[in-house]
Motif scaffolding. Structure first.
Motif, PDB file in Angstrom:
ATOM      1  N   SER A 159      46.797  41.911  39.779  1.00  0.00           N
ATOM      2  CA  SER A 159      45.903  41.097  40.613  1.00  0.00           C
ATOM      3  C   SER A 159      45.643  39.679  40.118  1.00  0.00           C
ATOM      4  O   SER A 159      44.819  39.004  40.694  1.00  0.00           O
ATOM      5  CB  SER A 159      44.558  41.819  40.741  1.00  0.00           C
ATOM      6  OG  SER A 159      44.039  42.076  39.449  1.00  0.00           O
ATOM      7  N   ALA A 247      49.689  41.486  47.299  1.00  0.00           N
ATOM      8  CA  ALA A 247      48.514  42.040  47.985  1.00  0.00           C
ATOM      9  C   ALA A 247      47.344  42.145  47.012  1.00  0.00           C
ATOM     10  O   ALA A 247      46.209  41.784  47.339  1.00  0.00           O
ATOM     11  CB  ALA A 247      48.861  43.401  48.585  1.00  0.00           C
ATOM     12  N   SER A 249      46.793  40.401  44.416  1.00  0.00           N
ATOM     13  CA  SER A 249      46.334  39.064  44.029  1.00  0.00           C
ATOM     14  C   SER A 249      45.886  38.252  45.239  1.00  0.00           C
ATOM     15  O   SER A 249      45.479  37.095  45.084  1.00  0.00           O
ATOM     16  CB  SER A 249      47.473  38.286  43.333  1.00  0.00           C
ATOM     17  OG  SER A 249      47.882  38.926  42.146  1.00  0.00           O
ATOM     18  N   ASP A 250      46.025  38.820  46.433  1.00  0.00           N
ATOM     19  CA  ASP A 250      45.774  38.091  47.686  1.00  0.00           C
ATOM     20  C   ASP A 250      46.549  36.768  47.681  1.00  0.00           C
ATOM     21  O   ASP A 250      45.986  35.704  47.942  1.00  0.00           O
ATOM     22  CB  ASP A 250      44.261  37.870  47.879  1.00  0.00           C
ATOM     23  CG  ASP A 250      43.965  37.393  49.303  1.00  0.00           C
ATOM     24  OD1 ASP A 250      44.869  37.487  50.163  1.00  0.00           O
ATOM     25  OD2 ASP A 250      42.844  36.899  49.536  1.00  0.00           O
ATOM     26  N   HIS A 252      50.455  34.477  48.269  1.00  0.00           N
ATOM     27  CA  HIS A 252      51.676  34.297  49.051  1.00  0.00           C
ATOM     28  C   HIS A 252      52.750  33.727  48.132  1.00  0.00           C
ATOM     29  O   HIS A 252      52.437  33.037  47.169  1.00  0.00           O
ATOM     30  CB  HIS A 252      51.435  33.340  50.217  1.00  0.00           C
ATOM     31  CG  HIS A 252      50.537  33.931  51.268  1.00  0.00           C
ATOM     32  ND1 HIS A 252      49.181  34.051  51.072  1.00  0.00           N
ATOM     33  CD2 HIS A 252      50.801  34.460  52.482  1.00  0.00           C
ATOM     34  CE1 HIS A 252      48.651  34.628  52.138  1.00  0.00           C
ATOM     35  NE2 HIS A 252      49.604  34.888  53.020  1.00  0.00           N
ATOM     36  N   ILE A 322      46.898  31.196  47.441  1.00  0.00           N
ATOM     37  CA  ILE A 322      46.063  32.396  47.338  1.00  0.00           C
ATOM     38  C   ILE A 322      45.169  32.430  48.571  1.00  0.00           C
ATOM     39  O   ILE A 322      44.722  31.385  49.034  1.00  0.00           O
ATOM     40  CB  ILE A 322      45.180  32.337  46.058  1.00  0.00           C
ATOM     41  CG1 ILE A 322      46.041  32.235  44.801  1.00  0.00           C
ATOM     42  CG2 ILE A 322      44.215  33.511  45.980  1.00  0.00           C
ATOM     43  CD1 ILE A 322      46.780  33.473  44.388  1.00  0.00           C
ATOM     44  N   GLY A 323      44.934  33.620  49.068  1.00  0.00           N
ATOM     45  CA  GLY A 323      44.011  33.757  50.203  1.00  0.00           C
ATOM     46  C   GLY A 323      44.760  34.107  51.456  1.00  0.00           C
ATOM     47  O   GLY A 323      45.870  33.660  51.691  1.00  0.00           O
ATOM     48  N   GLY A 324      44.189  34.952  52.262  1.00  0.00           N
ATOM     49  CA  GLY A 324      44.807  35.408  53.494  1.00  0.00           C
ATOM     50  C   GLY A 324      44.034  36.617  53.933  1.00  0.00           C
ATOM     51  O   GLY A 324      43.128  37.050  53.239  1.00  0.00           O
ATOM     52  N   ALA A 325      44.409  37.147  55.046  1.00  0.00           N
ATOM     53  CA  ALA A 325      43.673  38.312  55.538  1.00  0.00           C
ATOM     54  C   ALA A 325      44.443  39.562  55.166  1.00  0.00           C
ATOM     55  O   ALA A 325      45.503  39.810  55.726  1.00  0.00           O
ATOM     56  CB  ALA A 325      43.495  38.212  57.031  1.00  0.00           C
ATOM     57  N   PRO A 326      43.972  40.345  54.200  1.00  0.00           N
ATOM     58  CA  PRO A 326      44.689  41.571  53.839  1.00  0.00           C
ATOM     59  C   PRO A 326      44.774  42.505  55.047  1.00  0.00           C
ATOM     60  O   PRO A 326      43.798  42.676  55.763  1.00  0.00           O
ATOM     61  CB  PRO A 326      43.834  42.186  52.729  1.00  0.00           C
ATOM     62  CG  PRO A 326      42.887  41.118  52.305  1.00  0.00           C
ATOM     63  CD  PRO A 326      42.735  40.177  53.447  1.00  0.00           C
ATOM     64  N   ASP A 333      51.771  44.215  55.411  1.00  0.00           N
ATOM     65  CA  ASP A 333      51.043  43.051  54.922  1.00  0.00           C
ATOM     66  C   ASP A 333      51.960  42.195  54.038  1.00  0.00           C
ATOM     67  O   ASP A 333      51.990  40.969  54.164  1.00  0.00           O
ATOM     68  CB  ASP A 333      49.835  43.574  54.122  1.00  0.00           C
ATOM     69  CG  ASP A 333      48.939  42.457  53.634  1.00  0.00           C
ATOM     70  OD1 ASP A 333      48.827  41.463  54.358  1.00  0.00           O
ATOM     71  OD2 ASP A 333      48.375  42.607  52.546  1.00  0.00           O
ATOM     72  N   ARG A 337      53.439  37.898  53.400  1.00  0.00           N
ATOM     73  CA  ARG A 337      53.037  37.194  52.176  1.00  0.00           C
ATOM     74  C   ARG A 337      54.229  36.531  51.483  1.00  0.00           C
ATOM     75  O   ARG A 337      54.054  35.861  50.489  1.00  0.00           O
ATOM     76  CB  ARG A 337      52.363  38.169  51.204  1.00  0.00           C
ATOM     77  CG  ARG A 337      51.018  38.666  51.706  1.00  0.00           C
ATOM     78  CD  ARG A 337      50.343  39.544  50.686  1.00  0.00           C
ATOM     79  NE  ARG A 337      49.014  39.928  51.106  1.00  0.00           N
ATOM     80  CZ  ARG A 337      47.923  39.197  50.972  1.00  0.00           C
ATOM     81  NH1 ARG A 337      48.010  38.001  50.408  1.00  0.00           N
ATOM     82  NH2 ARG A 337      46.758  39.620  51.384  1.00  0.00           N
TER      83      ARG A 337
END
Ligand SMILES: Nc1ncnc2c1ncn2[C@@H]1O[C@H](COP(=O)(O)OP(=O)(O)O)[C@@H](O)[C@H]1O
Ligand SMILES: Cc1ncc(C[n+]2csc(CCOP(=O)(O)OP(=O)(O)O)c2C)c(N)n1
Ligand SMILES: [Mg+2]
Length: 361
Positions: A159, A247, A249-250, A252, A322-326, A333, A337
């Motif tokens: 993560s 995923a 680490s949220d 891309h 970093i960041g996105g809608a899991p 998903d 990414r």
């Protein structure tokens, strides 16, 4: 299985119990193992993985190789945390009758060879096999619990990826999957690969499938030198496993497919079957290499580490943001990414990202 067979099994286990360790008070033979905890300041790192005949290996596979692989895939999980392995527990489910393709002397000779393979790897990494369980069952199955240590709070998780990190892969990709594809083609007489492997190539590919090397020294060095932000091992396939890391680490990522470290024999296959080679390297699985992210400032130290360990490290891409809608489905998903590029050309994501349990194929 008779009482006599069970006592033979216990005897073989005790004779092949890996490294003798001063921190094992009670090993094989009692109701449970008694193990010394190390100094405070260490975290216990634990993992279990199961191999099932027909799913993870062919029942008639070389038993010594299987003993090696069963432990190796578990030590690979410890390597992926940066841990030092210490102990393993082995649960064996053995059919009453020898699986088809195995000669007689079941289970004694098979087990002797199986444990010889496991013992050699355990000795090499100082792992004590401190207990286990043996049952009779319809399908041959091996389940191993691996236990090890890492400095408190320092284990490398999936993560921690950061924007701008480079994505690194150890060793090479696709070799094990190429061997598996070739064996399947011979067994079911379909989908032959458009190549006749040379003897040396075939030997190398089989080693990749049957005798993966857990990258313990690399994992531990990355932890000790504080070089990696996030890490996991590649068991299902680079895309599927990197997807788990992204995923967690949220994050891309952008992958540069031209930089993939293809297993050497795949370079000769590539001109006649470029798509197949790409699929094997990206989604074939069974690689047991480490995939990790590290800041660009670690480049020189990583180059020195690769030289010191005599293990190639290849940069295959970078974390873009970093960041996105899991999403609900981690694999679906993961598709969103990652971007796959070859030079200036963006390539579509393959249908399959890696090995998936619970699918019909
Ligand atoms: N039956 C289970 N019970 C509890 N945890 C599980 C189970 N199956 C998988 N996990 C956990 O889910 C995570 C992912 O598992 P898996 O995909 O098998 O990872 P790996 O490739 O590292 O073996 C791990 O933390 C594992 O411990
Ligand atoms: C006979 C056979 N069929 C298929 C495969 C390919 N295969 C089976 S499981 C697997 C992925 C790894 O297994 P899994 O149980 O998912 O391990 P984990 O991710 O938990 O470490 C792969 C690539 C194989 N090695 N042998
Ligand atoms: Mg697992």
């Amino acid at each position: 299985m008779s009482c006599q067979e069970f006592s033979l099994i216990r005897h073989i286990m005790a004779e092949h119990a890996g490294a003798r360790r001063a921190d094992v008070d009670v090993g094989i033979g009692d109701d449970a193992a008694v193990l010394h905890c190390p100094d405070p300041g260490q975290d216990l790192i634990s993992s279990v993985d199961t191999l099932v005949a027909g799913r993870h290996f062919f029942a008639d596979a070389d038993p010594a190789g299987l003993g090696h692989k069963a432990l190796a895939v578990n030590l690979s999980d410890l390597a992926a945390m940066g841990a030092r392995p210490a102990w393993a527990l082995l649960s064996l489910s053995l059919p009453d009758k020898a699986p088809e393709g195995l000669n007689d002397c079941w289970p004694g000779c098979w087990l002797q060879a199986f444990m010889t393979g496991m013992d050699a790897l355990a000795q090499r990494h100082g792992v004590g096999i401190v207990g286990g369980d043996t049952v009779a069952c319809d399908t041959l199955q091996i389940s191993i619990t691996a236990l090890g240590w890492a400095a408190r709070g320092r284990a490398i998780r999936r993560s921690g990826a950061q924007p701008g990190d480079r994505i690194w892969v150890s060793g090479s990709l696709g070799g094990a999957a190429a061997a598996l594809r070739t064996i399947y083609a011979e067994r079911v007489q379909t989908e032959f690969l458009p190549i006749q492997w040379r003897a040396a190539e075939w030997h190398y590919l089989c080693q990749r499938l049957e005798r993966p090397e857990p990258r313990l020294a690399l994992g531990q060095a990355l932890l000790e030198e504080g070089l990696a932000h996030a890490m996991l091992d590649i068991s299902d396939g680079l895309l599927a496993d990197l997807g788990h890391l992204l995923a967690a680490s949220d994050a891309h990522a952008r992958l540069e497919l031209g930089d993939l470290p293809l297993a050497e024999p795949l370079r000769r296959l590539r001109p006649s079957a470029p798509d197949l080679v790409r699929e094997l390297a990206l989604a074939g699985g069974d690689d047991y290499e480490l995939c990790f992210t590290a800041p660009a400032s670690a480049d020189a130290e990583l180059a020195a580490l690769a030289a010191r360990l005599d293990l190639p490290l290849s940069c295959v891409g970078r974390i873009t943001n970093i960041g996105g809608a899991p999403g609900q489905n981690p694999l679906a998903d993961a598709r969103h990414r990652m971007e796959l590029w070859e030079g200036d050309v963006r390539l579509p994501m393959p249908e399959r990202l890696g090995y998936e349990h619970f699918t019909a194929s």
